[in-house]
Every structure is written in structure tokens, then in C-alpha cells.
Scaffold this motif. Structure first.
Motif, mmCIF file in Angstrom:
data_model
loop_
_atom_site.group_PDB
_atom_site.id
_atom_site.type_symbol
_atom_site.label_atom_id
_atom_site.label_comp_id
_atom_site.label_asym_id
_atom_site.label_seq_id
_atom_site.Cartn_x
_atom_site.Cartn_y
_atom_site.Cartn_z
ATOM 1 N N GLN A 118 0.933 -1.341 0.020
ATOM 2 C CA GLN A 118 0.260 -0.436 -0.290
ATOM 3 C C GLN A 118 0.975 1.619 0.186
ATOM 4 O O GLN A 118 1.234 1.754 0.759
ATOM 5 C CB GLN A 118 -0.628 -0.200 1.471
ATOM 6 C CG GLN A 118 -1.779 1.424 0.510
ATOM 7 C CD GLN A 118 -2.508 1.283 2.549
ATOM 8 O OE1 GLN A 118 -2.376 -0.275 3.867
ATOM 9 N NE2 GLN A 118 -3.165 2.629 2.896
ATOM 10 N N THR A 119 0.929 1.483 -0.822
ATOM 11 C CA THR A 119 1.399 2.795 -1.146
ATOM 12 C C THR A 119 1.198 4.407 -0.063
ATOM 13 O O THR A 119 0.126 4.744 -0.296
ATOM 14 C CB THR A 119 1.271 3.782 -2.349
ATOM 15 O OG1 THR A 119 1.627 2.839 -3.807
ATOM 16 C CG2 THR A 119 2.366 5.030 -2.823
ATOM 17 N N LEU A 120 2.050 4.760 0.365
ATOM 18 C CA LEU A 120 1.708 5.811 0.980
ATOM 19 C C LEU A 120 2.278 7.182 0.920
ATOM 20 O O LEU A 120 2.829 7.104 -0.066
ATOM 21 C CB LEU A 120 2.500 5.677 2.994
ATOM 22 C CG LEU A 120 2.398 4.545 3.998
ATOM 23 C CD1 LEU A 120 3.315 4.210 4.915
ATOM 24 C CD2 LEU A 120 1.230 4.913 3.686
ATOM 25 N N ALA A 121 1.465 8.557 1.557
ATOM 26 C CA ALA A 121 1.974 9.617 0.506
ATOM 27 C C ALA A 121 3.899 9.772 1.053
ATOM 28 O O ALA A 121 3.941 9.452 1.503
ATOM 29 C CB ALA A 121 1.513 11.014 1.999
ATOM 30 N N ALA A 122 4.240 10.697 -0.005
ATOM 31 C CA ALA A 122 5.557 11.182 -0.212
ATOM 32 C C ALA A 122 6.186 12.350 0.295
ATOM 33 O O ALA A 122 5.437 13.079 -0.520
ATOM 34 C CB ALA A 122 6.411 10.176 -0.896
ATOM 35 N N LYS A 123 6.544 12.619 1.665
ATOM 36 C CA LYS A 123 6.566 14.238 1.863
ATOM 37 C C LYS A 123 8.015 14.569 2.545
ATOM 38 O O LYS A 123 8.767 13.459 3.101
ATOM 39 C CB LYS A 123 5.378 14.262 3.110
ATOM 40 C CG LYS A 123 4.144 14.489 2.901
ATOM 41 C CD LYS A 123 3.500 14.228 3.596
ATOM 42 C CE LYS A 123 2.098 14.065 4.346
ATOM 43 N NZ LYS A 123 0.971 14.382 5.275
ATOM 44 N N GLY A 124 8.064 15.770 2.450
ATOM 45 C CA GLY A 124 9.585 16.971 2.976
ATOM 46 C C GLY A 124 10.778 15.345 2.328
ATOM 47 O O GLY A 124 10.731 15.413 1.294
ATOM 48 N N THR A 125 11.289 14.690 3.179
ATOM 49 C CA THR A 125 12.790 14.130 2.122
ATOM 50 C C THR A 125 12.304 12.875 2.062
ATOM 51 O O THR A 125 13.222 11.892 1.530
ATOM 52 C CB THR A 125 14.042 14.121 3.909
ATOM 53 O OG1 THR A 125 12.901 13.043 4.948
ATOM 54 C CG2 THR A 125 14.079 14.635 4.091
ATOM 55 N N VAL A 126 11.388 12.483 2.012
ATOM 56 C CA VAL A 126 11.106 10.705 1.883
ATOM 57 C C VAL A 126 10.630 11.244 0.083
ATOM 58 O O VAL A 126 10.037 12.149 -1.150
ATOM 59 C CB VAL A 126 8.771 10.309 2.564
ATOM 60 C CG1 VAL A 126 8.685 8.875 2.178
ATOM 61 C CG2 VAL A 126 10.035 10.480 3.915
ATOM 62 N N LEU A 127 11.256 9.853 -0.407
ATOM 63 C CA LEU A 127 10.797 10.002 -2.191
ATOM 64 C C LEU A 127 9.956 9.228 -2.190
ATOM 65 O O LEU A 127 10.144 8.994 -3.229
ATOM 66 C CB LEU A 127 12.238 9.131 -2.749
ATOM 67 C CG LEU A 127 13.676 10.148 -2.616
ATOM 68 C CD1 LEU A 127 14.541 9.501 -2.275
ATOM 69 C CD2 LEU A 127 13.479 12.288 -2.776
ATOM 70 N N ALA A 128 9.375 7.914 -2.061
ATOM 71 C CA ALA A 128 8.661 7.014 -1.932
ATOM 72 C C ALA A 128 8.880 5.709 -0.168
ATOM 73 O O ALA A 128 9.063 5.748 -0.182
ATOM 74 C CB ALA A 128 9.018 5.828 -2.752
ATOM 75 N N ALA A 129 7.151 5.327 -0.308
ATOM 76 C CA ALA A 129 7.483 4.975 0.710
ATOM 77 C C ALA A 129 5.879 3.917 1.639
ATOM 78 O O ALA A 129 4.787 4.612 -0.332
ATOM 79 C CB ALA A 129 6.421 6.069 2.243
ATOM 80 N N ALA A 130 5.620 2.964 1.866
ATOM 81 C CA ALA A 130 4.483 2.088 2.013
ATOM 82 C C ALA A 130 4.475 1.438 3.416
ATOM 83 O O ALA A 130 4.941 1.470 3.607
ATOM 84 C CB ALA A 130 5.115 1.118 0.803
ATOM 85 N N ASP A 131 3.286 0.996 3.328
ATOM 86 C CA ASP A 131 2.763 0.445 4.205
ATOM 87 C C ASP A 131 2.871 -1.195 3.355
ATOM 88 O O ASP A 131 2.348 -1.642 2.614
ATOM 89 C CB ASP A 131 1.062 0.670 4.311
ATOM 90 C CG ASP A 131 0.937 -0.656 5.539
ATOM 91 O OD1 ASP A 131 1.374 -2.095 6.466
ATOM 92 O OD2 ASP A 131 -0.345 0.100 6.908
ATOM 93 N N LEU A 132 3.687 -2.617 4.502
ATOM 94 C CA LEU A 132 4.305 -3.132 3.855
ATOM 95 C C LEU A 132 3.185 -4.901 4.119
ATOM 96 O O LEU A 132 3.241 -5.753 4.286
ATOM 97 C CB LEU A 132 5.627 -4.036 4.307
ATOM 98 C CG LEU A 132 6.303 -2.705 3.971
ATOM 99 C CD1 LEU A 132 8.396 -3.556 4.190
ATOM 100 C CD2 LEU A 132 6.529 -2.340 2.308
ATOM 101 N N ALA A 133 2.210 -4.132 4.692
ATOM 102 C CA ALA A 133 1.507 -5.503 5.657
ATOM 103 C C ALA A 133 0.565 -5.799 4.621
ATOM 104 O O ALA A 133 0.258 -7.586 5.131
ATOM 105 C CB ALA A 133 -0.483 -4.836 6.324
ATOM 106 N N ASN A 134 0.457 -6.110 3.188
ATOM 107 C CA ASN A 134 0.148 -6.984 2.130
ATOM 108 C C ASN A 134 0.903 -7.734 2.029
ATOM 109 O O ASN A 134 0.146 -9.071 1.815
ATOM 110 C CB ASN A 134 -0.831 -5.738 1.094
ATOM 111 C CG ASN A 134 -1.561 -5.283 1.102
ATOM 112 O OD1 ASN A 134 -2.534 -4.915 2.136
ATOM 113 N ND2 ASN A 134 -1.641 -3.801 0.196
ATOM 114 N N THR A 135 1.842 -7.643 1.946
ATOM 115 C CA THR A 135 2.853 -8.462 2.263
ATOM 116 C C THR A 135 3.583 -9.817 3.009
ATOM 117 O O THR A 135 4.492 -10.045 2.629
ATOM 118 C CB THR A 135 3.530 -7.883 1.032
ATOM 119 O OG1 THR A 135 5.201 -9.865 0.395
ATOM 120 C CG2 THR A 135 4.902 -6.873 1.543
ATOM 121 N N LEU A 136 3.645 -9.359 4.004
ATOM 122 C CA LEU A 136 3.037 -9.955 5.028
ATOM 123 C C LEU A 136 1.903 -10.379 5.295
ATOM 124 O O LEU A 136 1.270 -9.762 5.331
ATOM 125 C CB LEU A 136 4.103 -8.843 6.703
ATOM 126 C CG LEU A 136 4.800 -8.454 6.012
ATOM 127 C CD1 LEU A 136 5.474 -7.230 7.214
ATOM 128 C CD2 LEU A 136 6.287 -9.101 6.254
#
Length: 876
Positions: A84-102
């Protein structure tokens, strides 16, 4: 992994990065300065997109709720599902919640962030306990997936596209260095981000990518390892104390690594300092003989709060006189044989570990080794059907017995590296520390078993060398000859025709070395060798070299392990005035060197990629003036032979498949101080003597030299190598091909006196003291037969005699060498003088002491007292 969604890309000041959109794992990591190069195996994305295959950005965990019960394993790679893609803010270039693949029952929320922090690429994980109970994380591993897959690549492609990587398992100070195979382009450093200690280095053997001679496997950076230590690693002694962490309900912890582009391997320490990382430099390294006055230099912004040693009393460490440029100096002395760990606590809370191996003094190690080989491994059995008696044969140190048969026939057959290794080591030992009883046994071996058994003595194939004396032909041998099942069908069970083949060139240097050592002993000592005259042995060494190019022309095109022996034979032929042989040998070697000069990377092998041919290729390229190929070769060696504050990895030339061919525990695994360490030290130290200001070369090369001795046990057994897997971390039980590495020790063994710009006067292989303008070094090497005085560029070596003390006068440049008194077999010393770095400031060194000049050196009469030799410099 769903590739149809495509990729997402972003940039940092150093990198162009591409992620698989569905997983947000890395598919490409390009340095901006070289956008065609990828540090990751992105070229194999399609074949590596299945479940279970790791990618940069994955995470492995072992967790239990509470502080008891079974550990449960979780991995983002096991069952791929879009994250699940999370919003990328500030210094973050890409982010994700990994719950789906665990798995759904994981008690943590796991988020991953790709960030740009102060211009550096960061991979960060955020773990939150989402339950109402405490959770213990007993293992946390960040897979380090880089492009070390060599499958299907020739040497040009491999050196352009591939990397090797090595760990510094140093807790908070740890890092991973990822170097290009060519050793010249930018290296990659993986450094901790926040509190992410490098506690253990774990092979990812559950990744289905096939491992073998073209792929060592992937590893993970382990932050915590307690759950493994309690299970798979229960019988091992880990590098660092295994730890875990308790997450309280609702508590969040963050872990990460950052990716930093550096220069060549030589620049890595400077890059670490620029990134405010602790740097440790051990002199002469991290293998520390008990009679050596070692030094440890540390550079870090925070003060040292405490230093703890384990086991207690293994080392004595004390502050030493201050040195330059922020370095802190410590004197260090090894006391107890075995592994030792220094834990350095800094005032800012950072913890660093430095890993040592304490050994006996070199002379004792080498004496023990020779004794073990010529007693426990001495095989004498009348009527042996394979003609192996008498000999020094392979040994299984777990069973405490000789290996008289193996389904890899060469191991019991006295040839190949794994069969010849033991007798080669026994003979090379005599070149360092001769023992009359051992020499007598080895003369018998050469006369009765090598000559006429391993080596053909008559007919058109005379001087050819067989692949194995042991072979497998149950139908043609008496019943009871073999314990191996008659119906076993494996390629390595050679029949006699295959075993007696003369076509493997790699077998010839071992035999040439045996003849050469006995030549040297017969020529330079009195009564030590009596079976044959010295010129018989030297002629045989020459004939063996010529037989190699005649009988094994295909593999002879490649650089040979121990191929340096042919250069040494050539030098001695010239010194002896055996000019016809010398000219013929030189011409044969030049043909090979011309072939290498035509290749971009001239160190091929019987393997698709190898770390063994470089030794001989470098020596001959240098000799025949192909300096560019020598440089290419040296840089390749430096790419796979790091200097790291850890005895196991410092100076450890890469090899990862020879446990399959020579070991008792056969598996693909990064080998610790396999014979590559000693052999690759030959080009590195040769290069250092030509560039004495480059102390990095000395540190790498000397790491290989002492690394060769590090695995010898207290009673003198020498294994094929030490197992690096954290589930093992002990010697292999087979002697295997260790002797090739000891060849490297024997020809490299020397004392080096250097003046470091920050650290002052240092000794490698000797203890240094300074009084006024005189610098004195007392050699601690086993043979005490050579010294290189770096400020003078002076290389002095002995073929007979022992150096007790060397004194260098900084003002006059004069060198005084005190030699031991004569002994029964050594009434005269034989000394040579060279200036491999060239004549400095128009000055040449010459012997002032009375001596007889011959064979390119000086013969010096010894007495029942010590003899002082004076070498002066003068204007040319």
C-alpha cells in the motif's frame, strides 16, 4: 511480484533509482556518473520476480509475543502482494505500508521509506507494536541484494557489470563495502542509518537463485540475531553477542541503512571518515602473533569511554603516544590463542567491535605445521596399490585420520590442489624453517613417490604431471580395495585413464616448487639435502615448467596458482649461468604473457571467474614490461581482497566454491583465508615494494600473509579454510588445498619497516624501536630471511642465514643487519640486495661487509658468533 504495474523512478544527488511499483523494492540503482551501470541484479528482474526471491528493500523478522515461546519468521519476500503506497512528504521519495505482503498474524505494523537525507539515499523501516502485549524481535535482517551473479558473463562483461561485497560486522560501526570487479570505479558503502547495528551477516540460502561457481549467494545485514543463535547457530560462537529488542505495546522503532558512493577500495576509509564513521586500523593487521607488539589506531569524533576484551585476558591493550590528525593510538599484545573481540564504547553511545585472532609466534606456528604434516599426515604403507607411499597425504581432522579415499579422487591422490596441498605445504615449510628430519622424509617422497609416480620419468611425456595417483576402477582392482560403493556414479570418481591424464596445467607448479625448494636447500646449505645434487633439482624444476606448456597447453594459457614459481626458477637459472635453459623458459613464458597482453582482463581460469590466475599474470606482465596489464590485474585483486577491522575478512581474497572440491563440509560459502589470501598477497606486496608510499597495499598484502597462518590449529593442523556461515564459524575438517596458501606465505614472508605520515614508524613482521635517528626492528617472521626498508626502497633477502636485528640510520641511510651465528647446516649466509622502487635521488645501496660476490648476491662466512652486515648508500 507484479511487474505489469511498471516502475517508479527518482533521483538523489548520487543515484538514479528505480523501484518496482507493486513492491517498492529496487530494480535499478545507477550511479549518476555512470548511468549504464547498475549495482543491483536488475538485468535479471524477470527471472527473479518469483515469490521467495529477495530484492533490495525487503525485510526479514523473527518475532515472539512476550519473552518466551517459539519464534515466528516473517519476510516481505515470501508471498509477494502489492504494497500500500503511502504519501511521500519532505525527504521521503517513496513510502509503503508492507502489511499486504506480510502474514496477517504479524504483531507489527511495518512501513518502509525511501528517503534522501543530506543528499544520501536512505532505506528506512518503521516497526510498531500494534498489540496489547510486549513483542520481542529476535532477528531483524535487511537483505543486501547487489549484482554478484556472474552466470552467463565473460570476464569483460563481469568486470563491467558485476560487484563483490564484504561486511565489517562491527556493530554500530559496521558497514558493507560493495566494490566493482575492476577495482577502479566507484565503490558503494552501505552505512547504518540511526541505530542499526551490524550484528551478524547471514546467508540468504532460502533465495532460490541457484548458487554455484558463478554465484556466491546473497546475505542480509542482521541488526538482531538472538533468535538464530538459539536455533540454527546454537553450536557456533558468533562474531558479536546476539541480541534482541522488546517493543512495548504501541512502541515504534526505526531501522535503516544509507547508500554512499565512494572511490576505489583504497579510498573507503577516507569516505568513512567524511561520513563521521569510526575507522580502526590495526598494525600489522588483526591476526596477532603473541610476540608481536601490535598497534591499533582509531579515528572518531567522540572520545573512547571504555574498551572491553573478550575473552578476558585474551589481549592486553593500553593507550600509546599520541599521533597526528585525530587518531588515537593503542599498544596491543595478544596473550591467549584463539579468537578475541574488542568492544569499544564511545561517549556518544556508539559501540564498535574489532575482531582479532591471536596466534602463537610465527616460528612456532610454522614448526607445528611442519611437524603435523610429517607425522600425523605422513603416509607410509608398503604395497599401497596406488603408489602413494611414502608421502604427506590429506587429513580429516574431525576423524583424526588420513584420507586414503574420497569420491573426489584427487583428494586422496596426491595431485590437484586438494591432493598435493599437504605435501606442497610440507616442502614449502622447509624453505622457511628447514628441519633435517623433515627434509630427509621429503627427499624420500620426491625420489620415490613424486618422481616416477606423480611425475612421469621416461618416454615422450617425460616430466608430465598426473592429475591423481588414486583412481576408481573397482572392476580392475582386488576386492576390498575400495570402501566407496561400486554402483556410485559421479564425475569425480576418475578411472585410471582420467586420473593419469597430464592435461591439467595447474598440477605442474606444485611439482616445480618441490624441486625448487630442494634445489635451494641443497645449494645454500651444507648436508641438509643429500639425495641428489642441487643442479638435478633445478633442472627438474625447469623441465616441469616446460612440460606444462607442452603437455597441458590449453590450461597453460591461463595464469596458474603458484605460477610465481616459474619466475623464481628463471631467476635462479640465470643466476647459475644455465643460460640455454633460462632463454628457453623465458621464451615460453613470454608467449603466455603476450597472449595475456592481448586480453582486456587477462586472468581467466578453468572456472568462469576466478581469483587465482591474477598472481602469475601480474608477475609475468611486470617482468615483460606490460605495465598496463599488471595494473589491471592488481586493481582486480584489490577489488576482492579488502582491508577490514576483522581478522577473517582482512586481506581475505574471495573464494566461495572450493569447499565443494577440497573440503569436508562441501557447500558454496564465502571462504575465510582459503589459499587465495596467500597467493594474491604476492602481487599486492610486489606492487607495494615498487610503491613504498602506498601503505594501503602493504596492509592488504600483509593481511593475506598472516591470514594464511590464522587457521592453523594449536597442534599444527591446517584446514582448507574457515567456514564463514554464522551457523558454523570454525575450520573445515579437511586439509584440502591449504598448501597453495602456504606457498604464498613462504614466498611473501618478510619484515617491513615503514614510516606512516600519521602513525610514525611501524613494523610488519617485526617489533620497532626508535632511538635518536636510528630505527631498529627485530624480525618476528618464522624465517627471518627478508626485510624491506620502505624509506630507502631497499629489499634485502637471504637464501641462507637468519636476520636477528635490522637498524636503519635515518640520516645516513645506512643499514646494519645482525645475522645469527652459524649452525650445522648453515656455515654461510647468502644475501641479495634489490631496489624495486628504483634508485631514489640517484643513490644506490651496496654491501660494505667483506663477502664473496656470486650468483647475483653475496656469500658471507658465518662464525660461532653473530655477524654484522653493513649496507651503505652512495651516489650513483
Amino acid at each position: 511480484m507484479d511487474l505489469e504495474q511498471g516502475t517508479v523512478s527518482f533521483q538523489t544527488p548520487s543515484f538514479q533509482v528505480a523501484l518496482v511499483k507493486s513492491s517498492q523494492t529496487v530494480v535499478a540503482l545507477h550511479p549518476k556518473a555512470e548511468p549504464a551501470f547498475d549495482f543491483t541484479p536488475g538485468d535479471r528482474l524477470k527471472v527473479r520476480s518469483s515469490n521467495g526471491m529477495y530484492h533490495l528493500g525487503d525485510l526479514n523478522l523473527r518475532i515472539r509475543e512476550g519473552q518466551s515461546g517459539q519464534w515466528k519468521s516473517f519476510s516481505t519476500a515470501t508471498q509477494r502482494k502489492p504494497v500500500q503506497t503511502l504519501a511521500a512528504k519532505g525527504t521521503v521519495l517513496a513510502a509503503a505500508d508492507l502489511a499486504n505482503t506480510l502474514p496477517a498474524d504479524i504483531p507489527l505494523n511495518v512501513k518502509r521509506f525511501w528517503q534522501s537525507e543530506q543528499g544520501q539515499l536512505v532505506l528506512r523501516f518503521e516497526l510498531t507494536n500494534r498489540t496489547t502485549e510486549a513483542v520481542e524481535i529476535g532477528a531483524l535482517g535487511i537483505p543486501m541484494i547487489f549484482n554478484n551473479i556472474l552466470e552467463g558473463k565473460d570476464l569483460v562483461q563481469a568486470h563491467a557489470q558485476s560487484v563483490m561485497y564484504d561486511p565489517y560486522i562491527g556493530r554500530d560501526a559496521g558497514y558493507l563495502q560493495v566494490t566493482r570487479l575492476n577495482g577502479r570505479d566507484s565503490s558503494l558503502l552501505v552505512l547504518p542509518y540511526g541505530h542499526t547495528p551490524f550484528e551478524a551477516y547471514n546467508p540468504l540460502n532460502d533465495d532460490p537463485t541457484p548458487r554455484g561457481i558463478t554465484f556466491e549467494g546473497f546475505y542480509e545485514w542482521m541488526v538482531y540475531s538472538k533468535a538464530y543463535a538459539e536455533n540454527e547457530w546454537e553450536k557456533a560462537d558468533p562474531w558479536n553477542q546476539p541480541t534482541s529488542i522488546i517493543l512495548k505495546p504501541g512502541e515504534t522503532k526505526s531501522y535503516g541503512v544509507r547508500f554512499v558512493l565512494g572511490g576505489t577500495p583504497e579510498n573507503i576509509e577516507e569516505e568513512l571518515l567524511q561520513n563521521n564513521r569510526p575507522v580502526a586500523v590495526g598494525i600489522p593487521g588483526y591476526v596477532l602473533p603473541q610476540d608481536v607488539n601490535g598497534k591499533l589506531f582509531i579515528n572518531y569524533k567522540s572520545k573512547v569511554q571504555s574498551i572491553k576484551m573478550e575473552p578476558e585476558g585474551a589481549l592486553v591493550i593500553s593507550p600509546a603516544a599520541s599521533v597526528k590528525n585525530g587518531w588515537k593510538a593503542y599498544a596491543i599484545q595478544g596473550k591467549k590463542w584463539g579468537r578475541a573481540r574488542l568492544t569499544i564504547q564511545y561517549e556518544d553511545g556508539l559501540v564498535q567491535t574489532v575482531h582479532y585472532k591471536i596466534t602463537k609466534p610465527e616460528k612456532e606456528i610454522v614448526a607445528d605445521y611442519g611437524n603435523f604434516l610429517t607425522t600425523k599426515q605422513w603416509f607410509e604403507k608398503e604395497g599401497d596399490p596406488f603408489g602413494r607411499s611414502p608421502s604427506v597425504i590429506s587429513y580429516d581432522n574431525e576423524k583424526k585420520q588420513q584420507v586414503l579415499e574420497d569420491k573426489r579422487v584427487w583428494i586422496a591422490g596426491l595431485s590437484d590442489e586438494a591432493g598435493a596441498g599437504s605435501w606442497l605445504g610440507a616442502i614449502m615449510k622447509q624453505s622457511v624453517l628447514p628441519d633435517k628430519t623433515e627434509v630427509d622424509k621429503l627427499q624420500r617422497f620426491v625420489d620415490e613417490t613424486l618422481w616416477g609416480g606423480i611425475q612421469v620419468t621416461e618416454g615422450p611425456n617425460k616430466f608430465g604431471v598426473r592429475k591423481s595417483l588414486f583412481y576408481y576402477e573397482p572392476d580392475s582392482m582386488p576386492a576390498g580395495t575400495y570402501n566407496i560403493p561400486a554402483n556410485l556414479k559421479v564425475w569425480s570418481l576418475w578411472p585410471k585413464k582420467e586420473a593419469y591424464s597430464l592435461g591439467r596445467s595447474y598440477n605442474y607448479p606444485h611439482v616445480a616448487a618441490a624441486h625448487w625448494v630442494l634445489y635451494r636447500l641443497a645449494r645454500n646449505h651444507k648436508g641438509l639435502v643429500t639425495a641428489q645434487p642441487w643442479n638435478w633439482y633445478l633442472s627438474n624444476a625447469y623441465e616441469t615448467a616446460m612440460a606444462m606448456v607442452r603437455e597441458a597447453p590449453y590450461y597453460a594459457e591461463f595464469g596458474q596458482m603458484e605460477g610465481t614459481i616459474f619466475y623464481m626458477v628463471l631467476k635462479d637459472l640465470k643466476a647459475e649461468g644455465m643460460n640455454e635453459m633460462a632463454s628457453t623458459l623465458e621464451a615460453a613464458m613470454k608467449k603466455r604473457a603476450i597472449h595475456w597482453a592481448s586480453l582486456p582482463y587477462p586472468f581467466g581460469s578453468e572456472m568462469p571467474w576466478d581469483s587465482t590466475g591474477q598472481e602469475e599474470v601480474y608477475i609475468w606482465s611486470l617482468f615483460f614490461g606490460y605495465e598496463d596489464k599488471a595494473d589491471v590485474t592488481l586493481n582486480a585483486v584489490l577489488a576482492y581482497m579488502p582491508t577490514i577491522p576483522h581478522w577473517a575478512y582482512n586481506g581475505n581474497a574471495r573464494r566461495y566454491w572450493d569447499f565443494l572440491y577440497a573440503g569436508g563440509l562441501p557447500r558454496v560459502e564465502r571462504m575465510i583465508h582459503h589459499y587465495g589470501s596467500g597467493l594474491n598477497a604476492i602481487p599486492v606486496l610486489t606492487a607495494y615494494r615498487r610503491q613504498p608510499d602506498n601503505i594501503y597495499l602493504l596492509r592488504v598484502g600483509y593481511g593475506g600473509v598472516l591470514g594464511t597462518l590464522s587457521n592453523i590449529t594449536e597442534d599444527g593442523f591446517a584446514p582448507v579454510a574457515f567456514h564463514s556461515y554464522p551457523s558454523t564459524l570454525h575450520n573445515d575438517n579437511y586439509s584440502g588445498d591449504y598448501g597453495s596458501g602456504f606457498f604464498g606465505y613462504a614466498v611473501n614472508s618478510a619484515t617491513y619497516l615503514v614510516q606512516h605520515p600519521d602513525f610514525g614508524w611501524l613494523g610488519f613482521g617485526g617489533n620497532v624501536s626508535v632511538k635518536n635517528k636510528k630505527v631498529e626492528v627485530q624480525p618476528t617472521t618464522a624465517g627471518r630471511s627478508a626485510v624491506f626498508i620502505a624509506p630507502a626502497g631497499l629489499w634485502v633477502s637471504l637464501q641462507a642465514g637468519k636476520m636477528k636485528k635490522i637498524t636503519y640510520n635515518q640520516s645516513s641511510g645506512q643499514v646494519k643487519i645482525t645475522l645469527d651465528a652459524a649452525d650445522t647446516f648453515t656455515p654461510r649466509a647468502f644475501l641479495t640486495i634489490e631496489q624495486p622502487a628504483g634508485v631514489k635521488e640517484g643513490t644506490v645501496y651496496s654491501l660494505r661487509t667483506k663477502a664473496s660476490k656470486q650468483r647475483g648476491g653475496y656469500e658471507i662466512a658465518l662464525s660461532n658468533k653473530e655477524t654484522e652486515v653493513i649496507i651503505d648508500r652512495q651516489k650513483k
